[in-house]
Design a protein around this motif. Structure first.
Motif, PDB file in Angstrom:
ATOM      1  N   ALA A  10       0.867  -1.179   0.000  1.00  0.00           N
ATOM      2  CA  ALA A  10       0.000   0.000   0.000  1.00  0.00           C
ATOM      3  C   ALA A  10       0.903   1.228   0.000  1.00  0.00           C
ATOM      4  O   ALA A  10       1.205   1.791   1.059  1.00  0.00           O
ATOM      5  N   PRO A  11       1.381   1.650  -1.171  1.00  0.00           N
ATOM      6  CA  PRO A  11       2.409   2.700  -1.250  1.00  0.00           C
ATOM      7  C   PRO A  11       2.027   4.009  -0.581  1.00  0.00           C
ATOM      8  O   PRO A  11       2.899   4.738  -0.092  1.00  0.00           O
ATOM      9  N   GLU A  12       0.723   4.315  -0.541  1.00  0.00           N
ATOM     10  CA  GLU A  12       0.322   5.568   0.099  1.00  0.00           C
ATOM     11  C   GLU A  12       0.503   5.502   1.613  1.00  0.00           C
ATOM     12  O   GLU A  12       0.525   6.535   2.298  1.00  0.00           O
ATOM     13  N   THR A  13       0.632   4.293   2.138  1.00  0.00           N
ATOM     14  CA  THR A  13       0.874   4.093   3.571  1.00  0.00           C
ATOM     15  C   THR A  13       2.331   3.801   3.857  1.00  0.00           C
ATOM     16  O   THR A  13       2.910   4.326   4.818  1.00  0.00           O
ATOM     17  N   PRO A  91      -7.023  -6.097  -7.841  1.00  0.00           N
ATOM     18  CA  PRO A  91      -5.851  -5.538  -7.170  1.00  0.00           C
ATOM     19  C   PRO A  91      -4.584  -5.643  -8.025  1.00  0.00           C
ATOM     20  O   PRO A  91      -4.444  -6.560  -8.845  1.00  0.00           O
ATOM     21  N   ASP A  92      -3.670  -4.701  -7.823  1.00  0.00           N
ATOM     22  CA  ASP A  92      -2.548  -4.457  -8.727  1.00  0.00           C
ATOM     23  C   ASP A  92      -1.386  -5.425  -8.498  1.00  0.00           C
ATOM     24  O   ASP A  92      -0.440  -5.125  -7.764  1.00  0.00           O
ATOM     25  N   ASN A  93      -1.444  -6.576  -9.160  1.00  0.00           N
ATOM     26  CA  ASN A  93      -0.355  -7.541  -9.044  1.00  0.00           C
ATOM     27  C   ASN A  93       0.937  -7.027  -9.667  1.00  0.00           C
ATOM     28  O   ASN A  93       2.037  -7.378  -9.219  1.00  0.00           O
ATOM     29  N   GLU A  94       0.804  -6.212 -10.698  1.00  0.00           N
ATOM     30  CA  GLU A  94       2.007  -5.711 -11.366  1.00  0.00           C
ATOM     31  C   GLU A  94       2.880  -4.916 -10.400  1.00  0.00           C
ATOM     32  O   GLU A  94       4.111  -5.066 -10.382  1.00  0.00           O
ATOM     33  N   ALA A  95       2.257  -4.095  -9.581  1.00  0.00           N
ATOM     34  CA  ALA A  95       3.027  -3.313  -8.605  1.00  0.00           C
ATOM     35  C   ALA A  95       3.728  -4.230  -7.604  1.00  0.00           C
ATOM     36  O   ALA A  95       4.865  -3.964  -7.185  1.00  0.00           O
ATOM     37  N   GLU A  98       6.734  -5.822  -9.366  1.00  0.00           N
ATOM     38  CA  GLU A  98       7.771  -4.799  -9.561  1.00  0.00           C
ATOM     39  C   GLU A  98       8.559  -4.609  -8.269  1.00  0.00           C
ATOM     40  O   GLU A  98       9.791  -4.460  -8.295  1.00  0.00           O
ATOM     41  N   ALA A  99       7.867  -4.598  -7.150  1.00  0.00           N
ATOM     42  CA  ALA A  99       8.548  -4.485  -5.855  1.00  0.00           C
ATOM     43  C   ALA A  99       9.442  -5.695  -5.610  1.00  0.00           C
ATOM     44  O   ALA A  99      10.573  -5.572  -5.121  1.00  0.00           O
ATOM     45  N   VAL A 100       8.934  -6.887  -5.954  1.00  0.00           N
ATOM     46  CA  VAL A 100       9.730  -8.108  -5.790  1.00  0.00           C
ATOM     47  C   VAL A 100      10.979  -8.042  -6.667  1.00  0.00           C
ATOM     48  O   VAL A 100      12.075  -8.445  -6.249  1.00  0.00           O
TER      49      VAL A 100
END
Length: 290
Positions: A10-13, A91-95, A98-100
């Motif tokens: 949750a990038p906003e958090t 939900p955004d699996n791509e994000a 990308e983090a992985v």
């Protein structure tokens, strides 16, 4: 080694870099990321949470909780006592992956699927299943509003690849996990948050189904008493550590408190062998990751 089996991106958090910083601070070696389903939700006070956990743990009183947490708008929002919360159908699996890719030695990724979403769930699995950090599928029959048996094509694909399915159950038909588990006896199924909203009544039903496991994540759903009872019922071989971060208790810096989540395990289960099983071994056996 400590592996967090249940943490939302949750990038906003909390940014990916911040997750790694917290992992280093609290001695978390690896974290399994899940795409967020919704924005931040204000957590009720512990007193109300304790009442809800108690009511949900009993067949006769569970119905008293359902009206407060299981109402949905025509637009797909979940309507909670503190307001309506939009739910992402895909939900955004791509994000997540990308983090992985940024931290392949520290992060794993669950691929979120939804039979009622816009993306075909099996095709979504195929998109990520060859990624080196892919550990399995994640599904939320509760907030995406479908019975677990709708996941049969997903279960078949995961079974073929010897990967687990992590599920957050709901009430009524949205929590009916036994038909799916019996149809795919080799598929390892992890029930999020100790099998909320059924807890003890469900643990008894799955005791003889060795392909079903529990994660012990989320302080809102799982307190020390529930953890202790879950492990006593199913054994540490069928339970694993998770946090549900970045949602939950905060440390002195205002960030998610990994230390609190760890200390609950250490205090509740002082035996080092049990701790190792919950923190690491069960996860490795379920996912096949080394």
């Amino acid at each position: 080694m400590i592996i967090d089996s249940h943490f939302h991106l949750a990038p906003e958090t909390l940014s990916t870099d911040d997750i790694i910083t917290l992992m280093d601070r609290y001695g978390i070696e690896k974290t399994a990321l899940i795409a967020k389903l919704c924005g931040p939700i204000e957590e009720p006070g512990e007193g109300l949470l304790q009442v809800m956990r108690t009511l949900m743990g009993r067949n006769l009183t569970r119905c008293l909780v359902k009206p407060f947490v299981s109402r949905f708008s025509d637009e797909g929002e979940v309507i909670l006592p503190n307001g309506a919360v939009p739910i992402d159908p895909d939900p955004d699996n791509e994000a997540v992956f990308e983090a992985v890719d940024r931290y392949p030695d520290r992060l794993y990724g669950w691929a979120f699927v939804n039979p009622h979403g816009f993306r075909h769930p099996v095709e979504e699995l195929k998109r990520w299943e060859n990624h080196s950090g892919f550990i399995g599928g994640k599904a939320h029959p509760f907030w995406h509003r479908y019975p677990p048996k709708a996941l049969a094509p997903v279960a078949e694909r995961l079974d073929q690849n010897s990967k687990p399915l992590l599920i957050h159950l709901g009430f009524g038909e949205h929590g009916s996990i036994l038909p799916l588990a019996r149809a795919f006896p080799r598929l390892k199924i992890i029930l999020a948050h100790a099998g909320v909203p059924y807890y003890q009544s469900l643990w008894k039903e799955i005791a003889n189904l060795p392909n079903i496991y529990l994660d012990l994540s989320a302080s809102a759903f799982v307190n020390e008493s529930i953890m202790k009872q879950a492990v006593a019922t199913l054994g540490p071989d069928r339970c694993l550590f998770g946090t549900d971060g970045p949602f939950g208790p905060r440390d002195c810096t205002g960030h998610f408190d990994y230390g609190h989540m760890q200390s609950r395990i250490r205090c509740t289960f002082p035996d080092p062998g049990t701790q190792k099983r919950l923190f690491e071994d069960t996860f490795r056996e379920i996912t096949g990751m080394v």
